[in-house]
Write an enzyme that holds these catalytic residues in place. Structure first.
Site, PDB file in Angstrom:
ATOM      1  N   LEU A  12      31.812 -23.245 -31.017  1.00 22.34           N
ATOM      2  CA  LEU A  12      31.670 -22.765 -32.392  1.00 22.34           C
ATOM      3  C   LEU A  12      31.936 -21.263 -32.500  1.00 22.34           C
ATOM      4  O   LEU A  12      32.582 -20.813 -33.451  1.00 22.34           O
ATOM      5  CB  LEU A  12      30.266 -23.095 -32.901  1.00 22.34           C
ATOM      6  N   ASP A  57      24.803  -9.366 -22.348  1.00 26.60           N
ATOM      7  CA  ASP A  57      23.889 -10.511 -22.345  1.00 26.60           C
ATOM      8  C   ASP A  57      22.895 -10.319 -23.498  1.00 26.60           C
ATOM      9  O   ASP A  57      22.122  -9.353 -23.501  1.00 26.60           O
ATOM     10  CB  ASP A  57      23.160 -10.536 -20.988  1.00 26.60           C
ATOM     11  N   ASN A  84      25.068 -16.551 -32.478  1.00 30.52           N
ATOM     12  CA  ASN A  84      25.479 -17.930 -32.207  1.00 30.52           C
ATOM     13  C   ASN A  84      25.255 -18.347 -30.752  1.00 30.52           C
ATOM     14  O   ASN A  84      25.198 -19.537 -30.465  1.00 30.52           O
ATOM     15  CB  ASN A  84      26.970 -18.055 -32.592  1.00 30.52           C
ATOM     16  N   TYR A 155      14.145 -26.050 -27.115  1.00 24.60           N
ATOM     17  CA  TYR A 155      15.264 -25.735 -28.020  1.00 24.60           C
ATOM     18  C   TYR A 155      14.815 -25.816 -29.484  1.00 24.60           C
ATOM     19  O   TYR A 155      15.144 -24.942 -30.297  1.00 24.60           O
ATOM     20  CB  TYR A 155      16.375 -26.742 -27.717  1.00 24.60           C
ATOM     21  N   LYS A 159      14.887 -22.921 -32.191  1.00 18.51           N
ATOM     22  CA  LYS A 159      15.742 -23.072 -33.379  1.00 18.51           C
ATOM     23  C   LYS A 159      14.925 -23.067 -34.670  1.00 18.51           C
ATOM     24  O   LYS A 159      15.373 -22.523 -35.689  1.00 18.51           O
ATOM     25  CB  LYS A 159      16.573 -24.349 -33.265  1.00 18.51           C
TER      26      LYS A 159
HETATM   27  N1  NAD Z   1      27.692 -28.000 -31.062  1.00 18.77           N
HETATM   28  C1  NAD Z   1      26.748 -28.493 -31.861  1.00 18.77           C
HETATM   29  O1  NAD Z   1      26.850 -29.621 -32.398  1.00 18.77           O
HETATM   30  C2  NAD Z   1      25.525 -27.679 -32.163  1.00 18.77           C
HETATM   31  C3  NAD Z   1      24.475 -28.293 -32.853  1.00 18.77           C
HETATM   32  C4  NAD Z   1      23.367 -27.543 -33.212  1.00 18.77           C
HETATM   33  C5  NAD Z   1      23.320 -26.194 -32.868  1.00 18.77           C
HETATM   34  N2  NAD Z   1      24.342 -25.629 -32.161  1.00 18.77           N
HETATM   35  C6  NAD Z   1      24.224 -24.209 -31.821  1.00 18.77           C
HETATM   36  O2  NAD Z   1      25.462 -23.561 -32.056  1.00 18.77           O
HETATM   37  C7  NAD Z   1      25.604 -22.465 -31.135  1.00 18.77           C
HETATM   38  C8  NAD Z   1      26.928 -22.560 -30.396  1.00 18.77           C
HETATM   39  O3  NAD Z   1      26.920 -23.718 -29.589  1.00 18.77           O
HETATM   40  P1  NAD Z   1      28.247 -24.443 -29.036  1.00 18.77           P
HETATM   41  O4  NAD Z   1      28.055 -25.884 -29.296  1.00 18.77           O
HETATM   42  O5  NAD Z   1      29.462 -23.747 -29.524  1.00 18.77           O
HETATM   43  O6  NAD Z   1      28.042 -24.224 -27.457  1.00 18.77           O
HETATM   44  P2  NAD Z   1      29.011 -23.590 -26.325  1.00 18.77           P
HETATM   45  O7  NAD Z   1      28.308 -23.800 -25.031  1.00 18.77           O
HETATM   46  O8  NAD Z   1      30.387 -24.132 -26.471  1.00 18.77           O
HETATM   47  O9  NAD Z   1      29.026 -22.044 -26.702  1.00 18.77           O
HETATM   48  C9  NAD Z   1      27.890 -21.219 -26.565  1.00 18.77           C
HETATM   49  C10 NAD Z   1      28.335 -19.915 -25.941  1.00 18.77           C
HETATM   50  O10 NAD Z   1      27.186 -19.025 -25.839  1.00 18.77           O
HETATM   51  C11 NAD Z   1      27.374 -18.274 -24.644  1.00 18.77           C
HETATM   52  N3  NAD Z   1      26.116 -17.684 -24.176  1.00 18.77           N
HETATM   53  C12 NAD Z   1      25.075 -18.336 -23.581  1.00 18.77           C
HETATM   54  N4  NAD Z   1      24.132 -17.456 -23.232  1.00 18.77           N
HETATM   55  C13 NAD Z   1      24.571 -16.219 -23.632  1.00 18.77           C
HETATM   56  C14 NAD Z   1      24.024 -14.915 -23.533  1.00 18.77           C
HETATM   57  N5  NAD Z   1      22.842 -14.710 -22.957  1.00 18.77           N
HETATM   58  N6  NAD Z   1      24.736 -13.878 -24.055  1.00 18.77           N
HETATM   59  C15 NAD Z   1      25.947 -14.080 -24.623  1.00 18.77           C
HETATM   60  N7  NAD Z   1      26.519 -15.311 -24.729  1.00 18.77           N
HETATM   61  C16 NAD Z   1      25.833 -16.358 -24.236  1.00 18.77           C
HETATM   62  C17 NAD Z   1      27.926 -19.299 -23.658  1.00 18.77           C
HETATM   63  O11 NAD Z   1      28.537 -18.668 -22.543  1.00 18.77           O
HETATM   64  C18 NAD Z   1      28.888 -20.097 -24.522  1.00 18.77           C
HETATM   65  O12 NAD Z   1      30.222 -19.616 -24.440  1.00 18.77           O
HETATM   66  C19 NAD Z   1      24.376 -22.523 -30.231  1.00 18.77           C
HETATM   67  O13 NAD Z   1      23.384 -21.646 -30.728  1.00 18.77           O
HETATM   68  C20 NAD Z   1      23.915 -23.959 -30.362  1.00 18.77           C
HETATM   69  O14 NAD Z   1      22.549 -24.118 -30.069  1.00 18.77           O
HETATM   70  C21 NAD Z   1      25.442 -26.348 -31.791  1.00 18.77           C
END
Ligand code: NAD
Length: 287
Positions: A12, A57, A84, A155, A159
């Protein structure tokens, strides 16, 4: 106009970075490690946009200051933050270890606070200096935090905390010209691919299209744009093309405790029966 997207190197966050760059923002693409953020920066530059990579980070308060500082130093000011970055460490409550709890709380809850705090201080300073501020903070919750999901107490706590945090931030930052909205996305990313495969067996092309992160990115880009300055303090549940507004807690029904404590149980049961049922994972009242 400049934007910071945390976790912008994948899923995302990558889609948000590309959409914001396409809308004319100079983007600080933040992610851990050398690869992911730099790859998205290269994509943005190849499309004619402006971006810089950050490997800060977000769980580190000083690093979060460095991330906000990088945007200000490189692009003069910061206008948009999309908090995000995220991880999953799913376990049932009885099996969950301390590290699984702490790691998830650190990335989501502290990481959102840390980046938002430094951005808020930047916006307050600009507002107090008399400069016009028209800024956006987008935070990230999830269906798990809003409606509950087994195996995700860490989580969901983070959230749900972010959703509550965002309501307060919206009220506090409004006087400075900052709107704050929270998104609960659903999209196919490395976070969701394995659980979805387990649940559905295979992922059809149609499903991939419906769960493309670009659906969520469209909404986020609009919220970050000039038309959305007055939209604040809302939670958007975005499942591909389907968008809903998630409403918060409401007090209904209420009653006065009976004088006789022996009558209390009956009154409480009546109130529970009269209350709207809790939402299911689709956010619907199915009771
Ligand atoms: N994909 C979904 O359906 C979904 C559903 C609900 C919530 N979310 C939320 O959306 C957000 C993005 O998720 P996604 O699905 O794209 O996951 P993803 O794993 O593809 O991307 C998340 C990114 O965050 C980075 N990250 C993790 N820890 C970090 C840190 N300490 N500092 C900087 N970057 C860091 C990771 O390296 C990764 O590239 C998250 O907060 C997730 O909880 C996603």
């Amino acid at each position: 106009m400049s934007a910071v997207v945390t976790g912008g190197g994948r899923g995302l966050g990558r889609a948000y970075s590309l959409a914001l760059a396409a809308a004319g923002h100079a983007v600080v693409v933040n992610d851990l490690g050398d690869g992911p953020a730099a790859a998205v920066v290269a994509e943005i530059e190849a499309a004619g946009g402006t971006a810089v990579a950050s490997t800060h980070d977000v769980t580190d308060f000083a690093a979060a200051a460095g991330l906000v500082g990088l945007a200000v130093e490189r692009f003069g000011a910061l206008d948009v933050v999309v908090a995000n970055a995220g991880i999953l460490r799913d376990r049932t409550l009885a099996s969950m270890g301390e590290a699984e709890w702490d790691d998830v709380i650190a990335v989501h809850l502290k990481g959102t606070f840390a980046v938002a705090h430094h951005a808020a201080a930047h916006w307050r300073a600009r507002a107090k200096a008399g400069g016009p501020v028209d800024a956006r903070l987008i935070t990230t919750t999830s269906a798990s935090g809003l409606y509950g999901n087994i195996g995700q107490s860490n989580y969901a706590a983070a959230k749900a905390g972010i959703a509550g945090f965002s309501l307060v931030a919206a009220q506090e930052l409004r006087p400075y010209g900052v709107s704050v909205n929270c998104v609960a996305p659903s999209a196919l990313t490395r976070l969701t691919e394995a659980p979805l495969l387990r649940h559905e067996g295979a992922i059809t092309d149609e499903r991939r299209h419906a769960l493309d992160p670009s659906w969520v990115a469209r909404v986020v880009a609009w919220l970050c744009g000039p038309d959305a300055a007055d939209v604040t303090g809302r939670v958007f549940d975005i499942r591909g093309p389907q968008v809903g507004i998630a409403s918060g807690w409401h007090l209904e029904p209420t009653f006065t405790q009976p004088d006789d404590p022996g009558e209390l149980g009956r009154a409480l049961r009546a109130a529970v029966a009269a209350a709207p049922p809790a939402a299911d994972m689709e956010g619907r009242r199915n009771g």
